[in-house]
Write a protein that holds these residues in place. Structure first.
Motif, PDB file in Angstrom:
ATOM      1  N   ASP A 204       0.654  -1.247  -0.011  1.00  6.77           N
ATOM      2  CA  ASP A 204      -0.100   0.085  -0.082  1.00  6.77           C
ATOM      3  C   ASP A 204       0.865   1.370   0.008  1.00  6.77           C
ATOM      4  O   ASP A 204       0.537   2.278  -0.532  1.00  6.77           O
ATOM      5  CB  ASP A 204      -1.003   0.018   1.219  1.00  6.77           C
ATOM      6  CG  ASP A 204      -1.824  -1.113   0.933  1.00  6.77           C
ATOM      7  OD1 ASP A 204      -2.421  -1.236  -0.153  1.00  6.77           O
ATOM      8  OD2 ASP A 204      -2.421  -1.394   2.196  1.00  6.77           O
ATOM      9  N   ALA A 205       1.859   1.068   0.715  1.00  6.94           N
ATOM     10  CA  ALA A 205       2.923   2.374   0.861  1.00  6.94           C
ATOM     11  C   ALA A 205       3.976   1.954   1.373  1.00  6.94           C
ATOM     12  O   ALA A 205       4.237   0.953   2.086  1.00  6.94           O
ATOM     13  CB  ALA A 205       2.005   3.458   1.893  1.00  6.94           C
ATOM     14  N   VAL A 206       5.095   2.724   1.016  1.00  6.96           N
ATOM     15  CA  VAL A 206       6.451   2.545   1.528  1.00  6.96           C
ATOM     16  C   VAL A 206       7.187   3.978   1.762  1.00  6.96           C
ATOM     17  O   VAL A 206       7.100   4.911   1.011  1.00  6.96           O
ATOM     18  CB  VAL A 206       7.339   1.625   0.706  1.00  6.96           C
ATOM     19  CG1 VAL A 206       7.286   2.294  -0.880  1.00  6.96           C
ATOM     20  CG2 VAL A 206       8.742   1.404   1.178  1.00  6.96           C
ATOM     21  N   ILE A 207       7.964   3.912   2.996  1.00  9.84           N
ATOM     22  CA  ILE A 207       8.762   4.989   3.185  1.00  9.84           C
ATOM     23  C   ILE A 207      10.089   4.645   3.820  1.00  9.84           C
ATOM     24  O   ILE A 207      10.108   3.738   4.582  1.00  9.84           O
ATOM     25  CB  ILE A 207       8.249   6.113   4.355  1.00  9.84           C
ATOM     26  CG1 ILE A 207       7.949   5.211   5.549  1.00  9.84           C
ATOM     27  CG2 ILE A 207       7.114   6.748   3.541  1.00  9.84           C
ATOM     28  CD1 ILE A 207       7.409   6.442   6.537  1.00  9.84           C
ATOM     29  N   PRO A 208      11.345   5.124   3.701  1.00  9.19           N
ATOM     30  CA  PRO A 208      12.342   4.710   4.105  1.00  9.19           C
ATOM     31  C   PRO A 208      12.584   5.241   5.707  1.00  9.19           C
ATOM     32  O   PRO A 208      11.820   5.944   6.179  1.00  9.19           O
ATOM     33  CB  PRO A 208      13.435   5.641   3.277  1.00  9.19           C
ATOM     34  CG  PRO A 208      12.717   6.853   2.956  1.00  9.19           C
ATOM     35  CD  PRO A 208      11.415   6.546   2.684  1.00  9.19           C
ATOM     36  N   ASN A 209      13.420   4.445   6.197  1.00 11.92           N
ATOM     37  CA  ASN A 209      13.662   4.546   7.564  1.00 11.92           C
ATOM     38  C   ASN A 209      14.587   6.086   7.889  1.00 11.92           C
ATOM     39  O   ASN A 209      15.541   5.839   7.236  1.00 11.92           O
ATOM     40  CB  ASN A 209      14.621   3.494   8.262  1.00 11.92           C
ATOM     41  CG  ASN A 209      14.872   3.418   9.803  1.00 11.92           C
ATOM     42  OD1 ASN A 209      14.693   4.720  10.397  1.00 11.92           O
ATOM     43  ND2 ASN A 209      15.285   2.590  10.391  1.00 11.92           N
ATOM     44  N   PRO A 210      14.050   6.930   8.594  1.00  8.19           N
ATOM     45  CA  PRO A 210      14.883   8.077   8.795  1.00  8.19           C
ATOM     46  C   PRO A 210      16.348   8.024   9.460  1.00  8.19           C
ATOM     47  O   PRO A 210      17.214   8.710   8.981  1.00  8.19           O
ATOM     48  CB  PRO A 210      13.947   8.887   9.405  1.00  8.19           C
ATOM     49  CG  PRO A 210      12.625   8.405   9.590  1.00  8.19           C
ATOM     50  CD  PRO A 210      12.837   7.181   9.259  1.00  8.19           C
ATOM     51  N   LYS A 211      16.336   6.788   9.994  1.00  9.50           N
ATOM     52  CA  LYS A 211      17.722   6.692  10.650  1.00  9.50           C
ATOM     53  C   LYS A 211      18.563   5.783   9.976  1.00  9.50           C
ATOM     54  O   LYS A 211      19.703   5.562  10.411  1.00  9.50           O
ATOM     55  CB  LYS A 211      17.693   5.963  12.202  1.00  9.50           C
ATOM     56  CG  LYS A 211      16.717   6.754  13.054  1.00  9.50           C
ATOM     57  CD  LYS A 211      17.424   8.174  13.313  1.00  9.50           C
ATOM     58  CE  LYS A 211      16.448   9.044  14.477  1.00  9.50           C
ATOM     59  NZ  LYS A 211      17.438  10.567  14.689  1.00  9.50           N
ATOM     60  N   PHE A 219       3.899  -1.098   4.145  1.00 10.51           N
ATOM     61  CA  PHE A 219       2.601  -0.998   4.634  1.00 10.51           C
ATOM     62  C   PHE A 219       1.708  -1.835   3.841  1.00 10.51           C
ATOM     63  O   PHE A 219       1.656  -1.773   2.559  1.00 10.51           O
ATOM     64  CB  PHE A 219       1.875   0.216   4.918  1.00 10.51           C
ATOM     65  CG  PHE A 219       2.936   1.066   5.832  1.00 10.51           C
ATOM     66  CD1 PHE A 219       2.321   1.333   7.174  1.00 10.51           C
ATOM     67  CD2 PHE A 219       3.901   1.838   5.461  1.00 10.51           C
ATOM     68  CE1 PHE A 219       2.840   2.190   7.984  1.00 10.51           C
ATOM     69  CE2 PHE A 219       4.545   2.795   6.385  1.00 10.51           C
ATOM     70  CZ  PHE A 219       3.985   2.747   7.737  1.00 10.51           C
ATOM     71  N   PHE A 220       1.067  -3.086   4.485  1.00  5.82           N
ATOM     72  CA  PHE A 220       0.006  -3.584   3.728  1.00  5.82           C
ATOM     73  C   PHE A 220      -1.321  -3.961   4.566  1.00  5.82           C
ATOM     74  O   PHE A 220      -1.078  -4.633   5.889  1.00  5.82           O
ATOM     75  CB  PHE A 220       0.602  -4.854   3.100  1.00  5.82           C
ATOM     76  CG  PHE A 220      -0.394  -5.997   2.462  1.00  5.82           C
ATOM     77  CD1 PHE A 220      -1.222  -5.536   1.186  1.00  5.82           C
ATOM     78  CD2 PHE A 220      -0.670  -7.089   2.781  1.00  5.82           C
ATOM     79  CE1 PHE A 220      -2.149  -6.442   0.836  1.00  5.82           C
ATOM     80  CE2 PHE A 220      -1.641  -8.105   2.406  1.00  5.82           C
ATOM     81  CZ  PHE A 220      -2.397  -7.398   1.284  1.00  5.82           C
TER      82      PHE A 220
END
Length: 366
Positions: A204-211, A219-220
């Motif tokens: 559904d969505a994906v974002i990189p780990n800020p760290k 996300f699913f």
């Protein structure tokens, strides 16, 4: 069962706990919903050797595929209906549809025996819908699950569309070259072990780990998982979104449609016609809502509002840190995001994806 049924039964992990009779219910409906002009009620493909395995838990015989799994191209045209995401009136997440069906059968309530097959995969040029008397009860309007992400090297970007993904190459100037990288269109279950193990059939969505730029949150439905992008192995097991993201629980986002991480460590999350800005704090449960939210896109995000983007399907951050690509339906736009303001700048005309992303068309993602 037909070869297509055996293949799907082997390819989708959640069907392995079903009895043969339960699996037949799904596959019989699948055969009625789509017909290929090249052959009646059969999906093109090859035979798969199978073995019978007796479940120690239930004692029933299960079908299991032997050897590596090769996905026929056209199997990706079939999409499985998600009761939770595709029906906004659903009371809550459905974690085990087959278990629910068994309980409904025990109660003798035939009305609850719903199928989870949806023929709308957005690209049905090779198939003809077949009349189904129960379709109005089973097939509400739905959408293709889409997500995209820039790889840590910033030389490539990955686009997900339901069960498939494709990698696009970037040129030396960090502009999208719009060409498909070697490997072509691939299946999530074959190429992403962590996602396969977690039963993430789509993204559904994906974002990189800020760290850690080598990691990303996927996300699913009502779950998320942290994955190492290089090894494609999990950092930790899949977890429930609302249990681990207090900010999203606060605004009622038990699922996420799209997300984008900003340079200051905050992220915008979209669900339906709403969005919220969150201060992401990896490794903790201390994420918080920035300002107020959720807010409707209409009336609060001028660039998206003027482009008639009532919802957002996926977002791609530009490798040079300037433009951000927003995709909605069959269109996309580029903008420069100015957090906590309404001064976002549109940097190009709203265009159909087919005009600006020929590689996604060639991959049959649009």
């Amino acid at each position: 069962m037909c070869d297509a049924s055996l293949f799907v039964g082997a390819a989708l992990p959640w069907l392995r706990d079903a009895t043969e009779a339960e699996a037949r219910v799904v596959f019989d409906r699948l055969d009625r919903l789509v017909v290929s002009p090249e052959g009646p009620r059969e999906l093109p493909g090859q035979s798969y050797q199978t073995t019978e395995v007796k479940s120690q838990k239930s004692g029933v015989h299960l079908l299991s595929a032997a050897g590596p799994l090769e996905l026929p191209e056209n199997i990706n045209r079939i999409r499985f209906f998600d009761l939770d995401a595709d029906n906004p009136q659903a009371p809550g997440p459905v974690h085990d549809e087959l278990r629910r069906r068994r309980e409904a059968d025990q109660e003798g309530n035939a009305d609850n025996n719903r199928d989870d097959v949806d023929e709308n995969n957005g690209n049905l040029s090779r198939y003809t819908p077949v009349s189904d008397p129960d379709a109005s009860l089973i097939l509400p309007s739905s959408h293709i699950r889409r997500a995209c992400m820039l790889l840590p090297s910033k030389d490539e970007a990955i686009f997900f569309a339901d069960t498939r993904f494709v990698t696009l190459r970037l040129d030396t100037a960090h502009n999208l070259e719009d060409t498909i990288a070697p490997g072509g269109v691939q299946s999530i279950v074959d190429a992403w072990p962590a996602l396969h193990e977690a039963n993430f059939l789509a993204i559904d969505a994906v974002i990189p780990n800020p760290k850690n730029s080598d990691e990303a949150y996927f996300f699913f439905r009502d779950k998320y998982i942290l994955v190492n992008i290089t090894t494609r192995q999990k950092v930790f097991n899949a977890k429930n979104i609302v249990e681990e993201w207090p900010s999203l629980r606060q605004v009622g986002f038990n699922t996420v449609d799209a997300a984008v991480l900003l340079s200051d460590g905050t992220a915008y999350f979209f669900r339906g016609s709403q969005y919220v800005r969150v201060d992401v704090r990896p490794g903790t449960n201390g994420d918080t809502v920035v300002g107020t939210g959720p807010k409707p896109i209409q009336g609060n995000w001028p660039v998206l509002d003027q482009a008639s983007f009532k919802t957002v399907d996926s977002i791609l951050t530009s490798p040079h840190g300037g433009d951000t690509y927003f995709f909605s339906g069959s269109n996309y736009l580029k903008m420069i995001i100015h957090p906590a303001s309404t001064q976002d700048k549109l940097t190009g005309a709203v265009k159909p994806v087919k005009e600006g992303w020929s590689s996604l068309v060639n991959a049959k993602f649009y």
